[in-house]
Design a protein around this motif. Structure first.
Motif, PDB file in Angstrom:
ATOM      1  N   LYS A 119      -3.789   1.735  11.423  1.00 12.24           N
ATOM      2  CA  LYS A 119      -3.144   2.562  10.277  1.00 12.24           C
ATOM      3  C   LYS A 119      -1.952   1.885   9.830  1.00 12.24           C
ATOM      4  CE  LYS A 119      -5.652   5.928  11.818  1.00 12.24           C
ATOM      5  NZ  LYS A 119      -6.572   4.991  12.680  1.00 12.24           N
ATOM      6  N   ASP A 120      -1.379   0.872  10.534  1.00 13.09           N
ATOM      7  CA  ASP A 120      -0.143   0.132  10.389  1.00 13.09           C
ATOM      8  C   ASP A 120      -0.651  -0.718   9.022  1.00 13.09           C
ATOM      9  OD1 ASP A 120       1.643   1.236  11.829  1.00 13.09           O
ATOM     10  OD2 ASP A 120       1.829  -0.560  13.245  1.00 13.09           O
ATOM     11  N   THR A 121      -1.930  -1.074   9.025  1.00 12.41           N
ATOM     12  CA  THR A 121      -2.086  -1.852   7.684  1.00 12.41           C
ATOM     13  C   THR A 121      -2.034  -1.431   6.512  1.00 12.41           C
ATOM     14  OG1 THR A 121      -4.210  -1.341   7.978  1.00 12.41           O
ATOM     15  CG2 THR A 121      -4.035  -3.256   8.930  1.00 12.41           C
ATOM     16  N   ALA A 122      -1.919  -0.026   6.309  1.00 12.14           N
ATOM     17  CA  ALA A 122      -1.762   0.591   5.266  1.00 12.14           C
ATOM     18  C   ALA A 122      -0.199   0.330   4.670  1.00 12.14           C
ATOM     19  CB  ALA A 122      -1.723   1.885   5.594  1.00 12.14           C
ATOM     20  N   LEU A 123       0.537  -0.049   5.435  1.00 10.65           N
ATOM     21  CA  LEU A 123       2.110  -0.332   5.101  1.00 10.65           C
ATOM     22  C   LEU A 123       1.821  -1.632   4.167  1.00 10.65           C
ATOM     23  CD1 LEU A 123       3.798   0.068   8.359  1.00 10.65           C
ATOM     24  CD2 LEU A 123       3.795   1.631   6.348  1.00 10.65           C
ATOM     25  N   LEU A 124       0.821  -2.504   4.305  1.00 12.23           N
ATOM     26  CA  LEU A 124       1.048  -3.613   3.501  1.00 12.23           C
ATOM     27  C   LEU A 124       0.836  -3.594   2.253  1.00 12.23           C
ATOM     28  CD1 LEU A 124      -0.888  -5.880   5.865  1.00 12.23           C
ATOM     29  CD2 LEU A 124       1.596  -6.106   5.306  1.00 12.23           C
ATOM     30  N   ALA A 125       0.400  -2.115   1.488  1.00 10.55           N
ATOM     31  CA  ALA A 125       0.098  -1.772   0.290  1.00 10.55           C
ATOM     32  C   ALA A 125       1.395  -1.906  -0.374  1.00 10.55           C
ATOM     33  CB  ALA A 125      -0.498  -0.413   0.127  1.00 10.55           C
ATOM     34  N   VAL A 126       2.304  -1.974   0.256  1.00  9.86           N
ATOM     35  CA  VAL A 126       3.756  -2.100  -0.218  1.00  9.86           C
ATOM     36  C   VAL A 126       4.173  -3.405  -0.819  1.00  9.86           C
ATOM     37  CG1 VAL A 126       6.221  -2.255   0.311  1.00  9.86           C
ATOM     38  CG2 VAL A 126       4.886  -0.242   1.334  1.00  9.86           C
ATOM     39  N   VAL A 127       3.664  -4.714  -0.285  1.00 17.26           N
ATOM     40  CA  VAL A 127       3.771  -5.759  -0.876  1.00 17.26           C
ATOM     41  C   VAL A 127       2.494  -6.295  -1.766  1.00 17.26           C
ATOM     42  CG1 VAL A 127       5.018  -6.862   0.990  1.00 17.26           C
ATOM     43  CG2 VAL A 127       2.780  -6.855   1.319  1.00 17.26           C
TER      44      VAL A 127
ATOM     45  N   ALA B  17       0.955 -12.862   6.633  1.00 14.08           N
ATOM     46  CA  ALA B  17       1.932 -12.223   6.632  1.00 14.08           C
ATOM     47  C   ALA B  17       1.808 -10.854   7.386  1.00 14.08           C
ATOM     48  CB  ALA B  17       2.731 -11.891   5.383  1.00 14.08           C
ATOM     49  N   GLY B  18       0.989 -10.147   6.909  1.00 13.01           N
ATOM     50  CA  GLY B  18       0.571  -8.715   7.463  1.00 13.01           C
ATOM     51  C   GLY B  18       0.120  -9.281   9.184  1.00 13.01           C
ATOM     52  N   ILE B  19      -0.636 -10.102   9.357  1.00 11.66           N
ATOM     53  CA  ILE B  19      -1.083 -10.370  10.600  1.00 11.66           C
ATOM     54  C   ILE B  19       0.112 -10.873  11.450  1.00 11.66           C
ATOM     55  CG2 ILE B  19      -2.343 -12.145  11.920  1.00 11.66           C
ATOM     56  CD1 ILE B  19      -4.632 -12.077   9.990  1.00 11.66           C
ATOM     57  N   TYR B  20       1.014 -11.481  11.040  1.00  7.28           N
ATOM     58  CA  TYR B  20       2.260 -12.083  11.768  1.00  7.28           C
ATOM     59  C   TYR B  20       2.949 -10.887  12.226  1.00  7.28           C
ATOM     60  CZ  TYR B  20       1.026 -16.916  11.374  1.00  7.28           C
ATOM     61  OH  TYR B  20       0.332 -18.064  11.414  1.00  7.28           O
ATOM     62  N   VAL B  21       3.233 -10.073  11.197  1.00  6.55           N
ATOM     63  CA  VAL B  21       4.227  -9.056  11.275  1.00  6.55           C
ATOM     64  C   VAL B  21       3.833  -7.810  12.213  1.00  6.55           C
ATOM     65  CG1 VAL B  21       5.960  -7.190   9.993  1.00  6.55           C
ATOM     66  CG2 VAL B  21       5.201  -9.264   8.910  1.00  6.55           C
TER      67      VAL B  21
ATOM     68  N   GLN C  94      -9.644  -7.133   9.030  1.00  7.37           N
ATOM     69  CA  GLN C  94      -9.259  -8.478   9.049  1.00  7.37           C
ATOM     70  C   GLN C  94      -7.870  -8.263   9.925  1.00  7.37           C
ATOM     71  OE1 GLN C  94      -9.938 -10.291   5.313  1.00  7.37           O
ATOM     72  NE2 GLN C  94     -11.204 -11.831   6.495  1.00  7.37           N
ATOM     73  N   ILE C  95      -7.113  -7.857   9.122  1.00  4.84           N
ATOM     74  CA  ILE C  95      -5.520  -7.739   9.498  1.00  4.84           C
ATOM     75  C   ILE C  95      -5.493  -6.931  10.980  1.00  4.84           C
ATOM     76  CG2 ILE C  95      -3.145  -7.117   9.059  1.00  4.84           C
ATOM     77  CD1 ILE C  95      -3.823  -6.967   6.032  1.00  4.84           C
TER      78      ILE C  95
ATOM     79  N   LEU D  50      10.314  -4.333   8.420  1.00  5.08           N
ATOM     80  CA  LEU D  50      10.064  -5.477   9.251  1.00  5.08           C
ATOM     81  C   LEU D  50       9.171  -6.271   8.190  1.00  5.08           C
ATOM     82  CD1 LEU D  50       9.423  -4.750  12.892  1.00  5.08           C
ATOM     83  CD2 LEU D  50      11.083  -6.291  12.028  1.00  5.08           C
ATOM     84  N   ILE D  51       8.126  -5.602   7.568  1.00  5.32           N
ATOM     85  CA  ILE D  51       7.214  -6.140   6.625  1.00  5.32           C
ATOM     86  C   ILE D  51       7.830  -6.622   5.445  1.00  5.32           C
ATOM     87  CG2 ILE D  51       5.318  -5.583   4.949  1.00  5.32           C
ATOM     88  CD1 ILE D  51       3.936  -4.168   7.104  1.00  5.32           C
ATOM     89  N   LEU D  52       8.755  -5.859   4.765  1.00 11.70           N
ATOM     90  CA  LEU D  52       9.601  -6.243   3.709  1.00 11.70           C
ATOM     91  C   LEU D  52      10.520  -7.484   4.047  1.00 11.70           C
ATOM     92  CD1 LEU D  52      10.420  -2.701   2.270  1.00 11.70           C
ATOM     93  CD2 LEU D  52       8.973  -4.578   1.223  1.00 11.70           C
ATOM     94  N   LEU D  53      10.981  -7.479   5.272  1.00 12.38           N
ATOM     95  CA  LEU D  53      11.888  -8.352   5.695  1.00 12.38           C
ATOM     96  C   LEU D  53      11.216  -9.915   5.546  1.00 12.38           C
ATOM     97  CD1 LEU D  53      14.173  -7.494   8.563  1.00 12.38           C
ATOM     98  CD2 LEU D  53      14.854  -8.766   6.475  1.00 12.38           C
TER      99      LEU D  53
END
Lengths: 255, 237
Positions: B173-181, B105-109, B28-29, B74-77
């Motif tokens: 693969k970038d979506t995996a970064l959202l695990a952080v939030v 948030a994920g989609i936007y960033v 989805q993201i 950027l995601i954290l920001l």
């Protein structure tokens, strides 16, 4: 200029569609990681564990409807400050360092920290035995602070989660790990943790502080008072003991 | 082996269902972010080629900055600081606070980041279209808009597709970064399953297989698209 305004308005409209109005429920933040026996996610998607039950009991005592918000440990304080949650109940110890940014409720449990290493290793709880060894800890924890303060001669290695440093202990990439004694239990009794044992209990009140409390925003003094009253009530009416009995053979409230 | 199948079962106490739900969120993201990135990229490329000096400089700053800063930062920001800023702004205007959920948030960033990269992909593709074709379109009296929709963009697409296919794979693969939030996409679900069962290898391999499947399916689809847009062009040797 007109164009820019149109674009901005469009973005704002899109944002407002995707944003929901914040709920009035009390949001309780937990760490989005397995930290048995305090909190872990079950396969059916629900969270379970001593601390999760505790959240339920405290919310009942406050007469609040609570929603559990899982968030990554290293982002949990920013999330509280950004009002993504109202209280952190994620086995967070009350420390002076954290009290600079957030407020804490009274403690609701306190368990000692331990150092774990392979059976047969010469490592013990004193600093001389870890000289030159690699010690794994979870980032921004009291355990990391302890290692930094007392094990200056050891090579400290930080991990994002408790689980990860235990995995590396099994893999042999670290010689020892420092963590909470109770959280270590499920690991030590698992297949992977068979070859390891607790080598010593670590004590330093200045580092470990009075115990684990609920983290709150400094301005939410009313909520803090409510939470303290609820913790007291749960302690006194026996609910605390009931919940603890399910998980532990002793009282984890500490002295 | 039996144990592994039990763990991967679709209904609890198996974790298979959770992994698939995570995969769904991931997709989805990825779709949302990619679509947003394509729009931004197309506008950005056109702006860079035809815009005035201000637009060009603005876009130059955008693509340089975004490509310089790691997505994770950027995601954290955006997730923490951005939400806070937005709410402070809303409150000062007397509106209600909002809570941007992880999905959006994920989609936007990620979309915003992808936009910077796809701007460059599109720009290169536009510049690869032979000038003669554009001149021919103008010579038979097409308006600038029509010559773009009829000639330039269709001729540009084959040049853009390899780069865009790459970007799509990077997005997944970038979506995996959202695990952080703490957003429950495939990686976080995998971590939780691994932590809960203590069988790390099994679940990380399962996640790797799912990511691989996404890549393989995407490659087939992009191959089809490329073939479609390359029809009538001389075969690549």
């Amino acid at each position: 200029m007109k164009k820019i305004i149109t674009i901005l308005a469009g973005t704002a409209a899109a944002l407002s569609m995707s944003a929901q109005l914040a709920f009035a429920d009390l949001k309780i933040g937990i760490a989005a990681e397995a930290y048995p026996p305090f909190a872990e996610k079950a396969a059916d998607g629900t969270w379970k564990g001593w601390e999760v039950d505790m959240i339920g009991a405290v919310c009942a005592a406050m007469n609040e409807k609570c929603e559990i918000v899982p968030i990554a440990w290293d982002g949990i304080i920013p999330a509280l400050l950004a009002k993504k949650m109202d209280v952190i109940m994620a086995s967070m110890s009350i420390t002076e360092e954290r009290q600079k940014t957030i407020a804490f409720s009274d403690k609701y449990y306190n368990t000692p920290a331990v150092i774990v290493a392979p059976k047969g290793s010469s490592i013990s709880g004193d600093a001389a035995s870890v000289k030159g060894k690699i010690v794994g800890v979870q980032v921004s924890t009291i355990h990391a602070n302890y290692v930094e303060k007392h094990f200056g001669d050891a090579d400290a290695k930080s991990y994002n989660t408790f689980d990860e440093h235990n995995q590396d202990l099994v893999a042999g990439r670290v010689d020892a790990v420092v963590g909470d004694s109770l959280a270590m239990q499920p690991f030590l009794s698992s297949d992977a943790g068979k070859g390891f044992e607790i080598k010593g209990e670590l004590n330093d009140v200045a580092v470990f502080g009075p115990g684990v409390g609920g983290g709150l925003r400094k301005e939410d003094t009313d909520l803090a008072a409510k939470l303290n009253a609820a913790i007291k009530k749960v302690r006194e009416d026996g609910t605390y003991g009931e919940i603890s009995k399910k998980y532990f053979s002793f009282d984890i409230y500490g002295g | 082996m039996e144990q592994a199948l039990e763990y991967l079962a679709f209904s609890p106490p198996g974790w298979g269902g959770n992994l698939l739900r995570g995969l769904l969120s991931t997709l989805q993201i990825a779709f949302g972010a990619y679509a947003l990135g394509l729009c931004l990229g197309l506008c950005g490329a056109l702006g860079k080629i035809y815009g005035g000096p201000v637009t060009r400089w603005g876009l130059e700053i955008y693509t340089t900055l975004i490509r310089a800063v790691p997505e994770l930062v950027l995601i954290l920001l955006l997730y923490y600081a951005g939400t806070d800023l937005l709410n402070t702004a809303l409150e000062s205007f007397g509106y209600e606070r909002v809570d941007i959920d992880g999905l959006w948030a994920g989609i936007y960033v990620i979309g915003f980041v992808q936009g910077a990269y796809s701007t460059e992909v599109f720009r290169a593709a536009f510049q690869a279209v032979p000038t003669g074709q554009i001149e021919a379109a103008r010579a038979i009296g097409m308006s600038p808009f029509k010559s773009h929709t009829r000639v330039v963009i269709p001729a540009m697409i084959p040049f853009a597709i390899p780069g865009l296919a790459n970007l799509w794979l990077i997005t997944t693969k970038d979506t995996a970064l959202l695990a952080v939030v703490g957003f429950s996409e495939l990686l976080l679900e995998t971590k939780q399953a691994a932590g809960g069962t203590k069988s790390y290898l099994l679940f990380y391999c399962a996640a790797a297989v799912l990511y691989l499947l996404v890549t393989l399916c995407s490659n087939v689809i992009f191959g089809q698209i490329e073939r479609h847009y390359r029809r009538g062009q001389p075969a690549q040797t």
